[in-house]
Design an enzyme around this catalytic site. Structure first.
Site, mmCIF file in Angstrom:
data_model
loop_
_atom_site.group_PDB
_atom_site.id
_atom_site.type_symbol
_atom_site.label_atom_id
_atom_site.label_comp_id
_atom_site.label_asym_id
_atom_site.label_seq_id
_atom_site.Cartn_x
_atom_site.Cartn_y
_atom_site.Cartn_z
ATOM 1 N N ASP A 1 5.124 1.780 5.749
ATOM 2 C CA ASP A 1 6.318 2.575 5.992
ATOM 3 C C ASP A 1 7.481 1.779 5.400
ATOM 4 O O ASP A 1 7.362 0.584 5.130
ATOM 5 C CB ASP A 1 6.524 2.879 7.484
HETATM 6 C C1 BGC Z 1 9.850 7.078 7.788
HETATM 7 C C2 BGC Z 1 8.730 7.650 6.963
HETATM 8 C C3 BGC Z 1 9.261 8.102 5.626
HETATM 9 C C4 BGC Z 1 9.933 6.909 4.946
HETATM 10 C C5 BGC Z 1 10.508 7.240 3.576
HETATM 11 C C6 BGC Z 1 10.632 6.028 7.037
HETATM 12 O O1 BGC Z 1 11.795 5.695 7.728
HETATM 13 O O2 BGC Z 1 9.345 6.558 8.982
HETATM 14 O O3 BGC Z 1 8.124 8.715 7.629
HETATM 15 O O4 BGC Z 1 8.244 8.627 4.845
HETATM 16 O O5 BGC Z 1 10.997 6.469 5.764
HETATM 17 O O6 BGC Z 1 11.606 8.062 3.677
#
Ligand code: BGC
Length: 721
Positions: free
Chosen positions: A261
């Site tokens: 993530d």
């Molecule tokens: C989120 C993810 C997301 C990523 C990219 C993170 O803060 O938890 O679900 O895909 O950001 O935007």
């Protein structure tokens, strides 16, 4: 078609299968050879360049060898707006696309075919927009009603999640785009998500929190998976040896790439050793032009390999996985699909999912659908005219258009009905009941044939205002389950002014309705129903569509009844979560502990009625066949979701009162009857014995419970295994 005799047909089938398998094996072998050849040609720096970001949403490519960047995009219910290489966003680009209903609405359809259709729209639009990976589906278990991201997720039940997720993934990947199932694992609350440590039993992990991910890998063949922010048993999930290396890669045989993530990697060694393949979003504190080689899996890895402290073979494995994903999606050779954007068909899919996902919770005296004699409607509530697409955080969608409930009611209702609108409440930080707005709303309701209050939760528009009453949004949780902004007072006043009041709830999950639920004749749960949501809702209200959505989660009466809050435990500083509710998540808790929910898991009404009959259950440990009839005994066409639950009468370890093990959505004309045949394999009867540390099928008597919700069981049979 030319007729062929049975033996010849069998022979042809066998030959075709053998040829296909051989071709497949050859393709695999030749792809592997190509991957090995590429890796051989790469310098150490080039390899390392591939395992971390090169911009906000891309991984590093190696242009010299024709290896492109992997271009990722959120997800999960639209292709996100363009961010360029930084985070600031790009203007004047064609990036407003199809905004599908959010995950929880998709799950409420209980229709895996719509899961596929949903994924296919995303895959197609991702192609059009030049993306390679869609960061979705989000499938974390809905454990607590408070989680700010429940709207993106799907269900409290691992079986329902598995079925919907596999459809979604295949839909995306059949378009030649990679899906990225997230967030692995145990990211069930947003508070302190970057530091919180989740502790749970092995049994809860295996029975509740992992099956969706396992199905994504073993049945959906998902190309990529995103590791979550939280810690699991003391180690960051994205760099967690047990979750990533042991279970995901060794036990399930995952061949694709594990993507962190954004900002979930915390140090080089654990990430490198324990299975993270691509580091994204690490905060270097020097935006907008960070030096991405300073990521944990950047220059440090080069140095450590040079010094003999890290094994280059591990690096090769990561590069191999990323290349595998690229070959699988024709990124290096082969032809990419062009994709389509904002087509009528995509919008129709959004509409269909909303129509099947909106749930009719209550319908006293059949007040719905509205009769054609209705001449006036007082629409009340901020959510009736609020655009929701850009809310919620990273899943924000720049919608090509968004039909609000008010617009939908006006356009589907036509100009013969006089529709007025009153805001009713203000969505401002800390706003409580506004007596002036309430008086205006009640006055309008008293003058109309029917009142429709559209309220519930909301979600903040963008990053800057997340904390402003965001409720259903990333990086935040709801403070409690009470209706915000004084909506209880509003609804009570409107019902008093006009007892024919329909309450429509927007939101990612349950809200405390105890103050007015008994007096509201009709309640609809509309989730965040996407760009066509207003039309879908209006079609249901006016009877053009017969509702068929079913709750993918239990709606407790109050927060105090929810197991995560009642029997789950946390440390005072909220850094440690103990899932002492164990396997008793959602209806597994309510049914076993005999707590009456407000609305049960699987519940959802229709404008028609269904009769279940003639259950037979036959089979052995390998395969049990459940057969029954369903008849539409009412006067309109409608669809029922027939649910099959299994209960073991006696077991060594305690088991829940019932567990969903199969379901089917069936469309029936008035008077029509169909025979439904469902198969339960051995895993429908097993549980995870965490004393033996294995799945067991303990011999004994199993009850087979069939019905229209977890509480509306119509037929009961038994099988001894
Ligand atoms: C989120 C993810 C997301 C990523 C990219 C993170 O803060 O938890 O679900 O895909 O950001 O935007």
């Amino acid at each position: 078609m030319v007729y062929k005799s049975a033996p010849i047909r069998i022979l042809l089938l066998i030959t075709a299968t053998v040829l296909a398998l051989t071709a497949n094996a050859q393709t695999n072998a030749s792809t592997e050879a190509k991957i090995n050849a590429l890796i051989k040609k790469m310098t150490l720096e080039e390899k390392v360049h591939m395992i971390h970001a090169s911009s906000s949403f891309t991984s590093g490519g190696v242009p010299r060898l024709g290896i492109p960047e992997l271009v990722t995009s959120d997800g999960p219910h639209a292709v996100r707006r363009e961010h360029g290489r930084g985070w600031s966003g790009l203007n004047n680009v064609y990036d407003s696309g199809t905004y599908l209903p959010t995950g929880v609405c998709l799950a409420a359809t209980w229709n895996p075919k719509l899961g596929y259709a949903f994924g296919a729209v995303l895959g197609s639009e991702a192609n059009f927009r030049g993306k390679d990976v869609i960061l979705g589906p989000g499938i974390n278990i809905i454990r607590s009603p408070l989680n700010g991201r429940n709207f993106e997720y799907q269900s409290e039940d691992p079986y329902l999640i598995s079925k919907m997720t596999v459809g979604y993934i295949k839909g995306v990947q059949d378009q030649g785009i990679s899906a990225c199932v997230k967030h692995y694992a145990a990211n069930n609350i947003e508070t302190k998500r970057n530091t919180v440590n989740v502790n749970m039993s092995e049994r809860a992990l295996r029975e509740i929190y992992l099956p969706g991910f396992k199905a994504a890998v073993t049945e959906g063949n998902v190309n990529t998976l995103m590791g979550s922010y939280n810690k699991f048993r003391g180690q960051w999930a994205t760099q967690n040896y047990y979750l990533v290396t042991q279970i995901l890669k060794k036990e399930w045989g995952f061949k694709g790439a594990v993507i962190s993530d954004w900002g979930a990697v915390h140090n080089t060694l654990e990430a490198f050793w324990n299975g993270c393949d691509l580091e994204m979003g690490t905060d270097l504190g020097m935006l907008p032009n960070p030096n991405y080689s300073k990521f944990f899996m950047g220059d440090t890895v080069v140095t450590l390999i040079r010094n003999g402290k890290l094994d280059e073979k591990i690096l090769d494995d990561k590069v191999r996985r990323i290349l595998y994903v690229m070959y699988k999606t024709n990124m290096i050779d082969g032809v990419r699909k062009k994709g389509e954007y904002n087509t009528k068909a995509h919008q129709q899919t959004a509409l269909k999912i909303a129509e099947e996902g909106i749930v009719l919770l209550k319908n006293d005296n059949r007040i719905l659908p509205l009769s054609s004699s209705i001449k006036s409607i007082a629409v009340i509530g901020f959510n009736a005219e609020r655009n929701q697409a850009m809310g919620g955080g990273s899943s924000q969608a720049k919608a090509f258009y968004e039909v609000t409930p008010l617009q939908g009611l006006k356009s589907i209702g036509g100009n013969k009905i006089n529709i007025t609108y009153n805001q009713g409440y203000r969505i401002e930080r800390g706003a409580t009941a506004d007596n002036t707005l309430i008086t205006q709303a009640a006055d309008a309701a008293s003058k109309a044939d029917v009142a429709i209050v559209v309220g519930g939760w909301t979600h903040g528009y963008n990053y800057n205002v997340w904390s402003d009453n965001a409720y259903d949004a990333e990086d935040t949780d709801k403070p409690d389950m009470y209706m915000p902004f004084g909506q209880d007072e509003l609804i009570k006043a409107v019902i008093k002014a006009n007892p024919k009041t329909i309450v429509v709830l927007i939101g990612g999950g349950p809200i405390d309705m105890t103050r007015w639920v008994n007096n509201a004749p009709a309640i609809l749960q509309a989730w965040y129903p996407g760009m066509e949501g207003g039309n879908a809702l209006a079609k249901i209200i006016f009877g053009q569509v017969n509702p068929s959505g079913k709750l993918p989660m239990t709606f407790p009466k109050t927060l105090e009844d929810a197991p995560a809050e009642k029997i789950g435990m946390k440390s005072k500083d909220l850094q440690q979560l103990y899932y002492t509710d164990d396997i008793y998540v959602g209806y597994r808790y309510f049914d076993t502990y005999k707590v009456e929910p407000q609305f049960a898991f699987g519940h959802g009404l229709s404008y028609t009625t269904f009769e279940y009959s003639n259950l037979t259950v036959q089979g052995s440990k390998k395969k049990v066949t459940v057969t029954f009839n369903i008849k539409n005994s009412g006067s309109v066409t409608g669809a029922e979701v027939a649910q099959v639950y299994v209960k073991q009468e006696k077991s060594t370890l305690p088991r829940p009162e019932k567990e969903l093990k199969s379901f089917e959505k069936i469309m029936l004309q008035p008077g029509e009857q169909k025979t439904i045949i469902l198969t339960l394999n051995a895993d429908a009867f097993q549980y995870y014995n965490d004393i033996k540390n294995e799945w067991v099928l303990e011999p004994g008597v199993f009850d087979i419970l069939v019905g229209g919700s977890s509480k509306a069981i119509k037929l009961t049979g038994k099988v001894t295994l």
